[in-house]
Motif scaffolding. Sequence first.
Motif, PDB file in Angstrom:
ATOM      1  N   ALA A  93     102.323  69.328  18.312  1.00 23.43           N
ATOM      2  CA  ALA A  93     102.115  68.124  17.499  1.00 23.43           C
ATOM      3  C   ALA A  93     101.096  67.187  18.144  1.00 23.43           C
ATOM      4  CB  ALA A  93     103.439  67.405  17.287  1.00 23.43           C
ATOM      5  N   GLU A  94     101.133  67.029  19.468  1.00 31.18           N
ATOM      6  CA  GLU A  94     100.203  66.117  20.145  1.00 31.18           C
ATOM      7  C   GLU A  94      98.767  66.661  20.098  1.00 31.18           C
ATOM      8  OE1 GLU A  94     100.740  63.133  21.046  1.00 31.18           O
ATOM      9  OE2 GLU A  94     102.895  63.259  20.593  1.00 31.18           O
ATOM     10  N   VAL A  95      98.626  67.984  20.184  1.00 31.52           N
ATOM     11  CA  VAL A  95      97.287  68.572  20.075  1.00 31.52           C
ATOM     12  C   VAL A  95      96.719  68.317  18.682  1.00 31.52           C
ATOM     13  CG1 VAL A  95      96.001  70.752  20.044  1.00 31.52           C
ATOM     14  CG2 VAL A  95      97.655  70.303  21.864  1.00 31.52           C
TER      15      VAL A  95
ATOM     16  N   MET B  24      98.250  72.800  24.404  1.00 34.51           N
ATOM     17  CA  MET B  24      98.613  71.786  25.394  1.00 34.51           C
ATOM     18  C   MET B  24      98.628  72.381  26.792  1.00 34.51           C
ATOM     19  SD  MET B  24      99.308  68.688  26.079  1.00 34.51           S
ATOM     20  CE  MET B  24      99.557  67.980  24.436  1.00 34.51           C
ATOM     21  N   GLY B  25      99.005  73.659  26.913  1.00 42.14           N
ATOM     22  CA  GLY B  25      99.023  74.275  28.232  1.00 42.14           C
ATOM     23  C   GLY B  25      97.677  74.281  28.900  1.00 42.14           C
ATOM     24  N   GLU B  26      96.571  74.317  28.105  1.00 40.69           N
ATOM     25  CA  GLU B  26      95.226  74.314  28.666  1.00 40.69           C
ATOM     26  C   GLU B  26      94.742  72.919  29.011  1.00 40.69           C
ATOM     27  OE1 GLU B  26      92.755  77.746  26.600  1.00 40.69           O
ATOM     28  OE2 GLU B  26      93.900  76.625  25.094  1.00 40.69           O
ATOM     29  N   LEU B  27      95.458  71.893  28.539  1.00 39.34           N
ATOM     30  CA  LEU B  27      95.014  70.521  28.737  1.00 39.34           C
ATOM     31  C   LEU B  27      95.775  69.784  29.827  1.00 39.34           C
ATOM     32  CD1 LEU B  27      94.830  69.488  24.958  1.00 39.34           C
ATOM     33  CD2 LEU B  27      93.020  70.498  26.360  1.00 39.34           C
ATOM     34  N   LEU B  28      96.830  70.387  30.383  1.00 37.40           N
ATOM     35  CA  LEU B  28      97.727  69.632  31.262  1.00 37.40           C
ATOM     36  C   LEU B  28      97.208  69.480  32.686  1.00 37.40           C
ATOM     37  CD1 LEU B  28     101.264  70.901  30.162  1.00 37.40           C
ATOM     38  CD2 LEU B  28     100.269  68.634  29.824  1.00 37.40           C
ATOM     39  N   ASP B  29      96.459  70.430  33.199  1.00 39.05           N
ATOM     40  CA  ASP B  29      96.061  70.381  34.612  1.00 39.05           C
ATOM     41  C   ASP B  29      94.856  69.437  34.757  1.00 39.05           C
ATOM     42  OD1 ASP B  29      95.537  70.763  37.252  1.00 39.05           O
ATOM     43  OD2 ASP B  29      95.441  72.962  37.145  1.00 39.05           O
ATOM     44  N   PRO B  30      95.056  68.263  35.376  1.00 37.59           N
ATOM     45  CA  PRO B  30      93.936  67.315  35.513  1.00 37.59           C
ATOM     46  C   PRO B  30      92.848  67.825  36.448  1.00 37.59           C
ATOM     47  CG  PRO B  30      95.846  66.554  36.750  1.00 37.59           C
ATOM     48  CD  PRO B  30      96.297  67.746  35.984  1.00 37.59           C
ATOM     49  N   ARG B  31      93.141  68.818  37.262  1.00 38.60           N
ATOM     50  CA  ARG B  31      92.140  69.349  38.190  1.00 38.60           C
ATOM     51  C   ARG B  31      91.017  70.089  37.451  1.00 38.60           C
ATOM     52  NH1 ARG B  31      95.799  72.911  42.031  1.00 38.60           N
ATOM     53  NH2 ARG B  31      96.399  73.618  39.928  1.00 38.60           N
TER      54      ARG B  31
ATOM     55  N   PRO C 255      86.996  64.313  26.305  1.00 36.39           N
ATOM     56  CA  PRO C 255      87.851  63.949  27.448  1.00 36.39           C
ATOM     57  C   PRO C 255      88.896  62.896  27.094  1.00 36.39           C
ATOM     58  CG  PRO C 255      85.567  64.106  28.126  1.00 36.39           C
ATOM     59  CD  PRO C 255      85.559  64.194  26.641  1.00 36.39           C
ATOM     60  N   ASP C 256      88.514  61.898  26.282  1.00 31.66           N
ATOM     61  CA  ASP C 256      89.495  60.862  25.917  1.00 31.66           C
ATOM     62  C   ASP C 256      90.630  61.456  25.079  1.00 31.66           C
ATOM     63  OD1 ASP C 256      88.071  58.938  27.271  1.00 31.66           O
ATOM     64  OD2 ASP C 256      86.873  58.380  25.501  1.00 31.66           O
ATOM     65  N   ALA C 257      90.254  62.334  24.133  1.00 32.71           N
ATOM     66  CA  ALA C 257      91.296  62.966  23.316  1.00 32.71           C
ATOM     67  C   ALA C 257      92.216  63.828  24.175  1.00 32.71           C
ATOM     68  CB  ALA C 257      90.644  63.803  22.220  1.00 32.71           C
ATOM     69  N   ARG C 258      91.587  64.483  25.165  1.00 34.18           N
ATOM     70  CA  ARG C 258      92.388  65.324  26.053  1.00 34.18           C
ATOM     71  C   ARG C 258      93.378  64.490  26.849  1.00 34.18           C
ATOM     72  NH1 ARG C 258      89.869  69.790  30.240  1.00 34.18           N
ATOM     73  NH2 ARG C 258      91.824  70.363  31.258  1.00 34.18           N
ATOM     74  N   ARG C 259      92.911  63.383  27.428  1.00 31.06           N
ATOM     75  CA  ARG C 259      93.794  62.529  28.219  1.00 31.06           C
ATOM     76  C   ARG C 259      94.868  61.892  27.341  1.00 31.06           C
ATOM     77  NH1 ARG C 259      88.902  61.474  30.941  1.00 31.06           N
ATOM     78  NH2 ARG C 259      88.416  59.749  29.510  1.00 31.06           N
ATOM     79  N   LYS C 260      94.479  61.528  26.100  1.00 35.58           N
ATOM     80  CA  LYS C 260      95.447  60.904  25.200  1.00 35.58           C
ATOM     81  C   LYS C 260      96.548  61.903  24.812  1.00 35.58           C
ATOM     82  CE  LYS C 260      95.834  58.406  20.843  1.00 35.58           C
ATOM     83  NZ  LYS C 260      95.119  57.893  19.653  1.00 35.58           N
ATOM     84  N   ALA C 261      96.144  63.121  24.462  1.00 29.69           N
ATOM     85  CA  ALA C 261      97.144  64.130  24.104  1.00 29.69           C
ATOM     86  C   ALA C 261      98.069  64.429  25.273  1.00 29.69           C
ATOM     87  CB  ALA C 261      96.451  65.409  23.631  1.00 29.69           C
ATOM     88  N   ARG C 262      97.453  64.549  26.478  1.00 26.20           N
ATOM     89  CA  ARG C 262      98.269  64.828  27.653  1.00 26.20           C
ATOM     90  C   ARG C 262      99.218  63.681  27.952  1.00 26.20           C
ATOM     91  NH1 ARG C 262      94.528  66.618  32.035  1.00 26.20           N
ATOM     92  NH2 ARG C 262      93.986  64.405  32.175  1.00 26.20           N
ATOM     93  N   GLY C 263      98.714  62.454  27.830  1.00 30.56           N
ATOM     94  CA  GLY C 263      99.561  61.299  28.123  1.00 30.56           C
ATOM     95  C   GLY C 263     100.731  61.185  27.167  1.00 30.56           C
ATOM     96  N   GLU C 264     100.448  61.408  25.862  1.00 33.40           N
ATOM     97  CA  GLU C 264     101.545  61.334  24.880  1.00 33.40           C
ATOM     98  C   GLU C 264     102.605  62.414  25.157  1.00 33.40           C
ATOM     99  OE1 GLU C 264     102.152  59.232  22.507  1.00 33.40           O
ATOM    100  OE2 GLU C 264     100.345  58.004  22.757  1.00 33.40           O
TER     101      GLU C 264
ATOM    102  N   VAL D 156     102.553  71.695  41.748  1.00 40.56           N
ATOM    103  CA  VAL D 156     103.074  70.675  40.837  1.00 40.56           C
ATOM    104  C   VAL D 156     101.912  69.784  40.412  1.00 40.56           C
ATOM    105  CG1 VAL D 156     104.690  68.777  40.543  1.00 40.56           C
ATOM    106  CG2 VAL D 156     105.315  70.730  41.993  1.00 40.56           C
ATOM    107  N   ILE D 157     101.569  69.832  39.118  1.00 40.34           N
ATOM    108  CA  ILE D 157     100.457  69.017  38.626  1.00 40.34           C
ATOM    109  C   ILE D 157     100.936  67.715  38.006  1.00 40.34           C
ATOM    110  CG2 ILE D 157      98.930  70.991  38.284  1.00 40.34           C
ATOM    111  CD1 ILE D 157      99.708  71.060  35.375  1.00 40.34           C
ATOM    112  N   TRP D 158     102.252  67.651  37.736  1.00 46.28           N
ATOM    113  CA  TRP D 158     102.826  66.388  37.235  1.00 46.28           C
ATOM    114  C   TRP D 158     104.316  66.433  37.451  1.00 46.28           C
ATOM    115  CZ3 TRP D 158     106.532  65.149  33.568  1.00 46.28           C
ATOM    116  CH2 TRP D 158     106.655  63.785  33.253  1.00 46.28           C
ATOM    117  N   SER D 159     104.935  65.249  37.714  1.00 43.85           N
ATOM    118  CA  SER D 159     106.382  65.174  37.922  1.00 43.85           C
ATOM    119  C   SER D 159     106.840  63.744  37.678  1.00 43.85           C
ATOM    120  CB  SER D 159     106.746  65.615  39.344  1.00 43.85           C
ATOM    121  OG  SER D 159     108.131  65.414  39.589  1.00 43.85           O
ATOM    122  N   THR D 160     108.066  63.602  37.238  1.00 43.21           N
ATOM    123  CA  THR D 160     108.661  62.266  37.102  1.00 43.21           C
ATOM    124  C   THR D 160     108.946  61.670  38.469  1.00 43.21           C
ATOM    125  OG1 THR D 160     110.834  63.313  36.868  1.00 43.21           O
ATOM    126  CG2 THR D 160     109.669  62.726  34.836  1.00 43.21           C
TER     127      THR D 160
END
Length: 485
Positions: free
Chosen positions: A76-78, A89-96, A107-116, A139-143
């Motif tokens: 849905a976010e994509v 989304m799996g291709e957009l999650l790694d900020p590296r 890039p903005d759409a990518r960051r926005k989708a990832r952030g949401e 670990v590329i992201w964690s709470t």
Amino acid sequence: MDIAPRSDAIEVPAGNELAAPRKPFNLLRWYAWVSLAIIVSVAAGLGLISSRFIIDESVERDALLTAQFITSIADAEVRHVSIPNVRTMGELLDPRTDPGNLPDVDPDARRKARGEFLDHIAHLPDMLLANIYAPDLTVIWSTNPALIGKLIDTDDDLARAFEYKMRVSASYHNFEQARAEQKFVTPPEQLFIENYIPLFAADGEHVTAMVEIYKEPHDLIVRIEHGLILIWLAITVGAALVYVGLYGIMHRAARLLAVQQKRLINNETYVALGEVSSAVAHSLRNPLASIRSSAELAQAFDEGPAQRNINDIISQVDRMSQWIRQMLQSLRPLNDEAVAVDLTLALQDSLQTYAVPLARGGVSLDLQPLPAVQVLGHPALLRQIFSSLIANALESMDQGGRLRIEVVRHDRRGLTLRLSDNGRGMSEVQQRMAFRPFFTTKQGGLGVGLVLVKRIMERFGGTVRLSSSEGHGTRVSLNFRLVRN
């Protein structure tokens, strides 16, 4: 000459010592303990299997719903930021991989989708910790920000999820401090669930990211606990009912076996006594007949003082003949078929036979009204029962007394008739021995009257009970089976 002292003691070799008597095998006790152990083992096994099944199914169901939710949110976010469908989304999650990777994606759409998407992950209900891994297990992201950038290469479940490209879930009761990926911000209170959810590339073959979710679903835990309580309660009640039911059946079977064993022993005893009695009777009858004939012949020709002795001889011969007849009658097999017998008529016949002896002995008869019923038995044997009991009562009231006959219980299945006297009574020892063959308290008695009464009553499905106390008389209760109309 010296003589060595002789010892009178005899040494018994140890090998000849008599073995201690073995206790009889208690079938009911062994069955009770063995069946209890088996039922408890089976119930515990069923309970453990059912509990494990409930927990595994509940955890699996929760993991499936969580995976479906995360996959739906990712898609849905994509779509929400208008990223071409060839991207996931799996291709957009790694900020590296942001610089120079996927140049066709804004890039903005990518960051926005990832952030949401990450915001949804962070606010999942009952969530303890969320980690997202790249294919290199970093670990590329964690709470928990302290985990970002760490390499987790000791987690077998994570490695299996990447290798087999499948969802992996597990439940735990205690978290392990040594596991680097279990750095909870808020430690779990009891059961918690770990889910690994793969996110694929656009081709659907390659895993580009792995989402790890630690949850402690309180509502699910409460439902699992309630389900386990119901399962164990049902198993406990069911096992108890099965045990009680089987024990009741076995208890009844053991009682029937004991009764049948007792009857078999009694029958064997009566058969043996009957054979011995027949042999003794056959050996005695001819000599007794010869003695009586000789005495009668001497009585006919001798009128002198020996006449009284001759009369005594004849009397004692008749007495011994009567004993032989009673003994043979008490030990003969009872093969008579049960028929309907008028209870009142049989009792009246016996009372009429003993009317003169009762009056001569000063015994008054208190006969209560009897119902007009028919009982299972045999007319001659039933009269013999009453005759034996009346004769015993008359014998115990040698100074006069009262004989009371009454019905103490009457229903559609049976009738209990009680004969009571106020004679000498019996001691406790005499009561215990009353129904044993050849036990008697009468001088010159044979001791087969009550034995025959008991055998006849049991032959036709009835019972006899005796209660007495010294100086207060005896009460005999006869329980008859009624003929059903």
